[in-house]
Design a protein around this motif. Structure first.
Motif, PDB file in Angstrom:
ATOM      1  N   ILE A 360     -15.245 -45.539  67.836  1.00  0.00           N
ATOM      2  CA  ILE A 360     -14.258 -46.574  68.127  1.00  0.00           C
ATOM      3  C   ILE A 360     -14.605 -47.815  67.325  1.00  0.00           C
ATOM      4  O   ILE A 360     -15.782 -48.086  67.055  1.00  0.00           O
ATOM      5  CB  ILE A 360     -14.208 -46.878  69.652  1.00  0.00           C
ATOM      6  N   ARG A 361     -13.594 -48.554  66.913  1.00  0.00           N
ATOM      7  CA  ARG A 361     -13.783 -49.757  66.098  1.00  0.00           C
ATOM      8  C   ARG A 361     -13.389 -50.980  66.927  1.00  0.00           C
ATOM      9  O   ARG A 361     -12.243 -51.088  67.379  1.00  0.00           O
ATOM     10  CB  ARG A 361     -12.964 -49.662  64.812  1.00  0.00           C
ATOM     11  N   VAL A 362     -14.359 -51.870  67.129  1.00  0.00           N
ATOM     12  CA  VAL A 362     -14.225 -52.976  68.078  1.00  0.00           C
ATOM     13  C   VAL A 362     -14.320 -54.317  67.349  1.00  0.00           C
ATOM     14  O   VAL A 362     -15.305 -54.570  66.637  1.00  0.00           O
ATOM     15  CB  VAL A 362     -15.334 -52.926  69.154  1.00  0.00           C
ATOM     16  N   LEU A 363     -13.322 -55.174  67.543  1.00  0.00           N
ATOM     17  CA  LEU A 363     -13.412 -56.542  67.037  1.00  0.00           C
ATOM     18  C   LEU A 363     -14.281 -57.358  67.987  1.00  0.00           C
ATOM     19  O   LEU A 363     -14.043 -57.380  69.198  1.00  0.00           O
ATOM     20  CB  LEU A 363     -12.021 -57.174  66.931  1.00  0.00           C
ATOM     21  N   ILE A 364     -15.294 -58.010  67.443  1.00  0.00           N
ATOM     22  CA  ILE A 364     -16.204 -58.813  68.247  1.00  0.00           C
ATOM     23  C   ILE A 364     -15.712 -60.259  68.253  1.00  0.00           C
ATOM     24  O   ILE A 364     -15.583 -60.889  67.196  1.00  0.00           O
ATOM     25  CB  ILE A 364     -17.641 -58.745  67.683  1.00  0.00           C
ATOM     26  N   MET A 365     -15.432 -60.784  69.439  1.00  0.00           N
ATOM     27  CA  MET A 365     -14.871 -62.126  69.553  1.00  0.00           C
ATOM     28  C   MET A 365     -15.971 -63.186  69.531  1.00  0.00           C
ATOM     29  O   MET A 365     -17.164 -62.881  69.610  1.00  0.00           O
ATOM     30  CB  MET A 365     -14.022 -62.243  70.821  1.00  0.00           C
ATOM     31  N   LYS A 370     -13.268 -66.534  73.052  1.00  0.00           N
ATOM     32  CA  LYS A 370     -12.164 -67.476  72.840  1.00  0.00           C
ATOM     33  C   LYS A 370     -11.286 -67.126  71.650  1.00  0.00           C
ATOM     34  O   LYS A 370     -10.116 -67.481  71.614  1.00  0.00           O
ATOM     35  CB  LYS A 370     -12.721 -68.897  72.675  1.00  0.00           C
ATOM     36  N   SER A 371     -11.831 -66.453  70.655  1.00  0.00           N
ATOM     37  CA  SER A 371     -11.058 -66.197  69.441  1.00  0.00           C
ATOM     38  C   SER A 371     -11.586 -64.966  68.726  1.00  0.00           C
ATOM     39  O   SER A 371     -12.759 -64.587  68.860  1.00  0.00           O
ATOM     40  CB  SER A 371     -11.123 -67.405  68.507  1.00  0.00           C
ATOM     41  N   VAL A 473     -19.955 -50.641  77.832  1.00  0.00           N
ATOM     42  CA  VAL A 473     -18.779 -51.054  78.603  1.00  0.00           C
ATOM     43  C   VAL A 473     -19.051 -50.916  80.099  1.00  0.00           C
ATOM     44  O   VAL A 473     -18.762 -51.827  80.882  1.00  0.00           O
ATOM     45  CB  VAL A 473     -17.541 -50.214  78.214  1.00  0.00           C
ATOM     46  N   THR A 474     -19.619 -49.793  80.489  1.00  0.00           N
ATOM     47  CA  THR A 474     -19.784 -49.504  81.919  1.00  0.00           C
ATOM     48  C   THR A 474     -20.562 -50.590  82.659  1.00  0.00           C
ATOM     49  O   THR A 474     -20.099 -51.077  83.704  1.00  0.00           O
ATOM     50  CB  THR A 474     -20.431 -48.121  82.112  1.00  0.00           C
ATOM     51  N   PRO A 475     -21.727 -51.049  82.163  1.00  0.00           N
ATOM     52  CA  PRO A 475     -22.426 -52.122  82.894  1.00  0.00           C
ATOM     53  C   PRO A 475     -21.756 -53.478  82.755  1.00  0.00           C
ATOM     54  O   PRO A 475     -22.031 -54.388  83.551  1.00  0.00           O
ATOM     55  CB  PRO A 475     -23.823 -52.131  82.254  1.00  0.00           C
ATOM     56  N   SER A 476     -20.880 -53.639  81.752  1.00  0.00           N
ATOM     57  CA  SER A 476     -20.138 -54.892  81.615  1.00  0.00           C
ATOM     58  C   SER A 476     -18.949 -54.938  82.557  1.00  0.00           C
ATOM     59  O   SER A 476     -18.427 -56.008  82.874  1.00  0.00           O
ATOM     60  CB  SER A 476     -19.657 -55.066  80.161  1.00  0.00           C
ATOM     61  N   ASP A 515     -10.633 -55.065  71.078  1.00  0.00           N
ATOM     62  CA  ASP A 515     -11.638 -56.117  70.971  1.00  0.00           C
ATOM     63  C   ASP A 515     -12.604 -55.965  72.143  1.00  0.00           C
ATOM     64  O   ASP A 515     -12.463 -55.047  72.961  1.00  0.00           O
ATOM     65  CB  ASP A 515     -11.013 -57.516  70.894  1.00  0.00           C
ATOM     66  N   ASP A 516     -13.587 -56.846  72.224  1.00  0.00           N
ATOM     67  CA  ASP A 516     -14.655 -56.661  73.222  1.00  0.00           C
ATOM     68  C   ASP A 516     -14.463 -57.488  74.483  1.00  0.00           C
ATOM     69  O   ASP A 516     -15.398 -57.697  75.244  1.00  0.00           O
ATOM     70  CB  ASP A 516     -16.017 -56.989  72.603  1.00  0.00           C
ATOM     71  N   SER A 517     -13.228 -57.952  74.742  1.00  0.00           N
ATOM     72  CA  SER A 517     -12.967 -58.831  75.889  1.00  0.00           C
ATOM     73  C   SER A 517     -12.169 -58.111  76.964  1.00  0.00           C
ATOM     74  O   SER A 517     -11.866 -56.919  76.853  1.00  0.00           O
ATOM     75  CB  SER A 517     -12.178 -60.062  75.416  1.00  0.00           C
ATOM     76  N   THR A 518     -11.766 -58.855  77.981  1.00  0.00           N
ATOM     77  CA  THR A 518     -10.934 -58.312  79.059  1.00  0.00           C
ATOM     78  C   THR A 518      -9.531 -57.963  78.584  1.00  0.00           C
ATOM     79  O   THR A 518      -8.756 -57.397  79.352  1.00  0.00           O
ATOM     80  CB  THR A 518     -10.839 -59.316  80.231  1.00  0.00           C
ATOM     81  N   ASN A 519      -9.191 -58.301  77.346  1.00  0.00           N
ATOM     82  CA  ASN A 519      -7.916 -57.831  76.789  1.00  0.00           C
ATOM     83  C   ASN A 519      -7.883 -56.302  76.803  1.00  0.00           C
ATOM     84  O   ASN A 519      -6.809 -55.700  76.891  1.00  0.00           O
ATOM     85  CB  ASN A 519      -7.738 -58.322  75.355  1.00  0.00           C
TER      86      ASN A 519
END
Length: 766
Positions: A360-365, A370-371, A473-476, A515-519
């Motif tokens: 998987i390819r993840v954008l790191i905010m 915030k951005s 992801v799971t512990p987050s 991305d790596d947020s709650t989005n």
């Protein structure tokens, strides 16, 4: 000789007479040929309302007899009866009326009704009112369409009805098994109930349409068309089988091919005139490589850089059942397409194999999520690393020592020509992002990093093995101290959700999936733990499925004792039958909580039985004031009243009415309502006696509002009683923990929250 000449002249005269007679007959027929009431009603109804709107406004009981219920025109005429455009007293709801030509009296009624509703120019419509001798006469086709043009101008100022110019590939006349009234075009599939299209096949036509419904064919634009970048699926020596617009067509190829070898399985341009093939040009040049990004006008391919797309770019899935795909089906990060190229542009993508989803390819905010865009990125690796950059003609590589930092800023020459990659030279090396701060501190990542420069700043992308992603992801998303069976349920949900997001390709423009947020799902915010690693390992590759397909595995923190279904976001709940609005206890009972009275009683009961009833956010309340509400709500004067005017399944707030001294406003959607009523200053009293504050939005949309009155300063106070944390759809994470503490297994937890679903291996997905 004279006799022969006379005979020839006589025959010529007769021929001329016959031609003239035919022309006259055609002209007279065109003048007298009317439009059926059924077809006219469909056109008018779809001008007034969308196809979905017509179905939503269908009467509980049709005006037509049951034996006509399957006729295509019934829904349109029923809609017009319901809206007052047709009068059942003067226009009977039967087959004879529907198939008869529309009359001037009906046009008169339509004009009057539209005029009464204040739509458009009154005089333009009323010019069609006719109550004289002509009222009962049929309207010619020409006059009906003149009326319709005026009607459309009057009732459709926003241009919901649009003009479309496209090539017509086929109809049920030439496509075996095609549904009735279905037109296949270069611009997609349209419906054309009551119209005639067969004579326009293989021609460029212009028509009026609303959404996917053709209302009127305006003209044939050209009988010369080109089926560009069509897939040649078969060749017999005399005919070629061409796949266009998801349909198979056969064309004779005699005289149109110069090279008849290796035709099948190729991309080509087929030129036709009057429906007859004139030329077939094959395109055989192909390139392959991992897709790094999919943009509007180009695709970035590893080893080739960004390659522009042809205007009529096509995508075909060539394995399994042949079908045309969409650009979103090209998965970034995967190598499963061949790209057909001509004149330096990609003409077609051929999906040749099912992807094995393993990364998987993840954008790191940035800090605080915030951005997406970074001002500075600083990386290091715990082992020897490699920095790769430059285009395919001038690729460069730098070796980076273990622990040595690399800093990239906007304008750095190393990202000027495209994508920069930072990877460990050794398998298993971990990358630290020194320019970031997460809950774990300075975050460390597996996989490799990619950096690109956009107009808004730098993008940082982490490509990582899917299972390694899930371990972060799971512990987050769930406390690692929770029961193993709850953590396993969370891991399966997270994997299923990630699989759907990889397929969804939301960030394909940037070359990422999520991305790596709650989005999406919070990734690598905390350290990894043995418990969550075990949960991921023990569920390796497992997805939740319904009828063999991975599901929408939504989850949330805490319920109020009753879940809801997919309608919470405005979707049709029947599309996700496994998401149930039931009580979160062993009874799994559906309560009717759609009235304010019923929901008030439910939400004020702190002893409601639920798997997550012991958690603090199971019940909460807070106070807000008209002054606080004014920060987000304006235009109604001083706010004096708040009322939930409708509720969805499970009782969530669906619409909110705000009343003020100078008017009122209504807000729809639970997310919007939570945002409108929320404020960082609000203090929440939780079930365990503790408090929380600092949230800009309400914890959930399961709320009841009480008006506490207005004080001497004209400030009105409201108490909001609520329950739960999150949207309430799918699995309650704390409910899962409650079930696990009672001895429930991962499978039992998942079966409860996702009714009728089972487990499947990721490799089994079609």
């Amino acid at each position: 000789m004279n006799e022969r000449r006379k005979l020839i002249n006589w025959m010529a005269g007769v021929t001329t007479f016959i031609v003239v007679l035919l022309i006259v007959i055609v002209l007279l027929d065109r003048e007298e040929d009317g439009v059926s009431l059924a077809a006219a009603s469909r056109t008018v109804a779809l001008t007034l309302e969308s196809g979905n709107g017509i179905l939503e406004n269908a009467p509980e009981t049709s005006n037509f007899d049951e034996d006509l219920s399957d006729q295509w025109y019934v829904k349109y005429m029923d809609y017009l009866y319901g809206q007052g455009y047709l009068d059942s007293g003067s226009v009977k709801a039967d087959e004879r009326s529907a198939t008869s030509a529309v009359t001037y009296a009906v046009l008169s009624d339509w004009a009057k009704k539209a005029s009464e509703e204040g739509k458009g120019e009154k005089d333009a419509l009323l010019s069609y009112v006719d109550s004289g001798d002509r009222a009962k006469k049929a309207v010619s086709s020409e006059n009906f369409w003149k009326f319709y043009d005026a009607f459309r101008a009057a009732v459709d100022p926003d241009r919901a009805v649009a003009e479309v110019e496209t090539d017509l590939y086929g109809t049920p006349d030439n496509v075996d098994g095609a549904p009735a009234w279905t037109a296949y075009t270069r611009d997609g599939i349209f419906q054309f109930e009551g119209l005639y299209l067969d004579g326009y096949i293989d021609q460029k036509i212009r028509f009026l349409a609303r959404d996917d419904e053709i209302l009127k064919v305006e003209e044939m634009v050209s009988d010369e068309i080109v089926y560009e970048n069509a897939w040649i699926s078969g060749f017999s020596g005399k005919t070629v089988t061409v796949f266009i617009g998801n349909i198979q067509r056969e064309f004779p190829v005699k005289g149109v091919l110069k090279d008849e070898s290796e035709i099948s399985g190729q991309i080509g341009d087929l030129y036709l005139k009057g429906g007859t093939p004139k030329r077939l040009v094959l395109k055989k040049e192909k390139i392959t490589g991992t897709v790094l990004a999919v943009r509007d006008t180009e695709i970035e391919i590893d080893g080739y850089g960004s390659v522009p797309l042809a205007d009529q770019f096509k995508i075909y899935r060539t394995y399994g059942v042949l079908r045309e795909q969409q650009k979103k089906d090209i998965l970034v990060g995967y190598h499963m397409q061949e790209f057909v190229v001509a004149d330096g542009k990609i003409c077609a993508a051929l999906t040749t194999e099912k992807p094995d989803i393993d990364m998987i390819r993840v954008l790191i905010m940035t800090n605080g999520f915030k951005s997406l865009f970074h001002d500075t990125i600083t990386l290091s690796c715990d082992s020897m690393a490699v920095l790769e950059y430059g285009d395919e003609k001038d690729a460069k590589t730098e070796s980076i020592a273990a622990g040595e930092t690399v800093t990239i800023k906007p304008g750095d020459s190393r990202v000027a020509s495209g994508r920069l990659t930072f990877r460990s030279a050794n398998e298993g090396g971990m990358i630290t992002v020194h320019s970031l701060e997460r809950a774990q501190g300075m975050p460390v990542y597996p996989g490799h990093m990619e950096i690109t420069e956009e107009s808004d700043g730098l993008l940082l992308l982490n490509e990582v093995d899917l299972e390694e992603y899930l371990k972060r992801v799971t512990p987050s998303e769930m406390p690692p101290t929770y029961e193993l069976e709850a953590l396993k349920a969370q891991a399966v949900c997270a994997r299923t959700y990630a699989w759907r997001q990889i397929q969804g390709n939301a960030y394909s423009t940037y070359g990422a999936h999520v991305d790596d947020s709650t989005n999406f799902q919070v990734y690598n915010n905390t350290l990894t733990f043995d418990s969550t690693d075990t949960a991921v390992n023990e569920t390796f590759g497992q997805l939740l499925e319904y009828n063999g397909d991975p599901i929408e595995a939504f989850y949330y923190s805490t319920s109020d004792g009753h879940g809801t279904d997919g309608s919470v976001w405005g979707a049709d709940a029947s599309n996700t039958p496994y998401l149930r609005a039931v009580t979160i206890n062993n009874k799994a009972k559906k309560l009717d909580l759609t009235s304010n009275e019923a929901f008030e009683s439910f939400i004020k009961d702190e002893n409601t039985d639920a798997y997550d009833s012991d958690f603090p956010m199971f019940r909460w309340n807070t106070k807000t004031t008209s002054t606080i509400l004014d920060e987000k709500i304006g235009g109604v004067g001083r706010i004096t009243g708040l009322t939930i005017t409708s509720r969805g399944a499970g009782g969530y707030a669906k619409t909110l009415k705000v009343v003020g001294t100078e008017g009122s406003k209504t807000f729809s959607g639970q997310s919007r309502i939570r945002s409108i009523l929320g404020n960082v200053s609000l203090v929440y009293n939780r079930k365990d006696g503790s408090t929380s504050t600092g949230w800009d939005t309400l914890p959930s949309g399961f709320i009841y509002i009480e008006n506490n009155g207005t004080d001497e300063n004209q400030v009105t106070t409201f108490t909001i009683y609520g329950g739960g944390f999150g949207h309430g759809v799918g699995m309650s994470q704390n409910g899962a923990q409650g079930m696990a503490k009672q001895g429930k297994t991962c499978q039992e937890i998942l079966k409860f929250f996702y009714d009728g679903c089972g487990l499947m291996d990721i490799s089994e997905v079609n």
